[in-house]
Design a protein around this motif. Sequence first.
Motif, mmCIF file in Angstrom:
data_model
loop_
_atom_site.group_PDB
_atom_site.id
_atom_site.type_symbol
_atom_site.label_atom_id
_atom_site.label_comp_id
_atom_site.label_asym_id
_atom_site.label_seq_id
_atom_site.Cartn_x
_atom_site.Cartn_y
_atom_site.Cartn_z
ATOM 1 N N HIS A 16 4.717 -10.129 3.748
ATOM 2 C CA HIS A 16 4.270 -9.109 4.699
ATOM 3 C C HIS A 16 3.185 -8.243 4.067
ATOM 4 N N VAL A 17 1.974 -8.364 4.628
ATOM 5 C CA VAL A 17 0.815 -7.681 4.051
ATOM 6 C C VAL A 17 0.763 -6.240 4.542
ATOM 7 N N PRO A 18 0.166 -5.343 3.748
ATOM 8 C CA PRO A 18 0.133 -3.922 4.124
ATOM 9 C C PRO A 18 -0.710 -3.675 5.363
ATOM 10 N N ASN A 19 -0.378 -2.603 6.060
ATOM 11 C CA ASN A 19 -1.171 -2.192 7.222
ATOM 12 C C ASN A 19 -2.561 -1.744 6.791
ATOM 13 N N VAL A 20 -3.477 -1.709 7.759
ATOM 14 C CA VAL A 20 -4.827 -1.194 7.517
ATOM 15 C C VAL A 20 -4.941 0.154 8.215
ATOM 16 N N SER A 31 -4.495 -14.681 -4.433
ATOM 17 C CA SER A 31 -3.079 -14.968 -4.666
ATOM 18 C C SER A 31 -2.244 -13.856 -4.045
ATOM 19 N N LEU A 32 -1.060 -14.221 -3.592
ATOM 20 C CA LEU A 32 -0.166 -13.227 -3.002
ATOM 21 C C LEU A 32 0.329 -12.236 -4.049
ATOM 22 N N GLU A 33 0.382 -12.664 -5.307
ATOM 23 C CA GLU A 33 0.870 -11.781 -6.376
ATOM 24 C C GLU A 33 -0.009 -10.544 -6.539
ATOM 25 N N ARG A 34 -1.289 -10.650 -6.147
ATOM 26 C CA ARG A 34 -2.218 -9.530 -6.304
ATOM 27 C C ARG A 34 -2.381 -8.716 -5.017
ATOM 28 N N VAL A 35 -1.578 -9.033 -3.991
ATOM 29 C CA VAL A 35 -1.598 -8.235 -2.766
ATOM 30 C C VAL A 35 -0.658 -7.055 -2.943
ATOM 31 N N GLY A 36 -1.142 -5.854 -2.683
ATOM 32 C CA GLY A 36 -0.314 -4.664 -2.837
ATOM 33 C C GLY A 36 0.584 -4.441 -1.637
#
Length: 410
Positions: free
Chosen positions: A182-186, A244-249
């Motif tokens: 689940h990626v952060p909101n904008v 990479s997903l590992e670098r997504v905050g």
Amino acid sequence: MAPSPTGLLHIGGVRTFLFNWLFARGRGGECRLRIENTDTSREVEESVEQIERSLRWLGIDWDGETTFQLDVMERAKGEAQRLVAEGTAYEDEGAIRIRMPDEGVTGWDDAIKGRIEFPNEELEDLVLVRSDGRPTYNFASPLEDSLEGITHVIRGDDHVSNTPKQINVLRALGAELPVYAHVPNVFGEDGKKLSKRHGAVSVDEFRKAGYLPEALMNFLALLGWAPDGETTIMSRDELIERFSLERVGSSPATFDYAKLDWMNGVYLRALPLEEFADRLVAYLRERGVDWDEQRVRAAAAIVQEKIGKLSEFESFAGFLFHDVEPDPELLDARILEAAAGALERVEPWAAAEIEVALKALCEELGEKPRAVYLPIRVAVTGSRVSPGLYESLELLGREESLARIRRTTA
């Protein structure tokens, strides 16, 4: 992606799709475009076309045909009836609901947010199929995930609450669980969800504003993801290689319009001159601006270092294509009369010779270039800000340049 009732593809949704695309392309996987139309009131044909057009313009492709969630409606009905027969679902006033577990927790290891758990006692029995036969999103989506062999579901933060429901649906179906991320909101710079009050929010609006698709892609990729905390300018291939997903905050990302403007300027200046001119011509044609192509191409050389968006060309170099109305307060009759006389004698009419003549004029008048050039610039371009004065005069031509200068001294 859900079709918007307005038909405009929100940039936040594009950023999420971009993350899916970068992840799949970097691992030899497939990226699918599925239109979530279980809510038929939102199904707008023009909206789907706009979604596809916007993604293609940005440089994002997908594998296979665009699919629609209601394509699995008959399969969903059959699966729901199977679950009823197995006792994991039941009929309720014409609808079919799944039995959610009453005890324990439903959890998963989110590829971005880490371990997430929901107490099962808080999960209501989910409607799988409505009384009119249409499957709900939380049934159709995981069902289609299992049918298509989806391995990773990368979606917005607002879907976290849907995930425990979909996990229980997949378990009931006997299907394997995908990896959820689940990626952060904008957000806008005020810390609130990005909306029109912050400025442009749809791909079409950014396109009309004169942003390059590759600059916008680069900018969107950095909304919530960073390869190393330092690198900002990356090509499409570099983004694919490094994502990479590992670098997504997990914290909300801030949409910084000023940073986008800066990045777009970097991309514009990096274009070979001929390609920059091609982009300008195409942009103006798309906007219905029918200016002389040869002159646009000639002007490209003197504006490339000055503008940050293609849309700025019209105001910055418009004086080359139409008459101007200079501000009388910025004109100086004495200087302009002398300038007309000096420029009349320039031969050939070229930037280098114009420069020599105007510098000599400054010495003759005993004035600094700033004092002499401003009224000439305003008389010729109608603005205090323009491309280089010598080059502007050359492009405008001797006859028109002198005519504009003389008109202000009449």
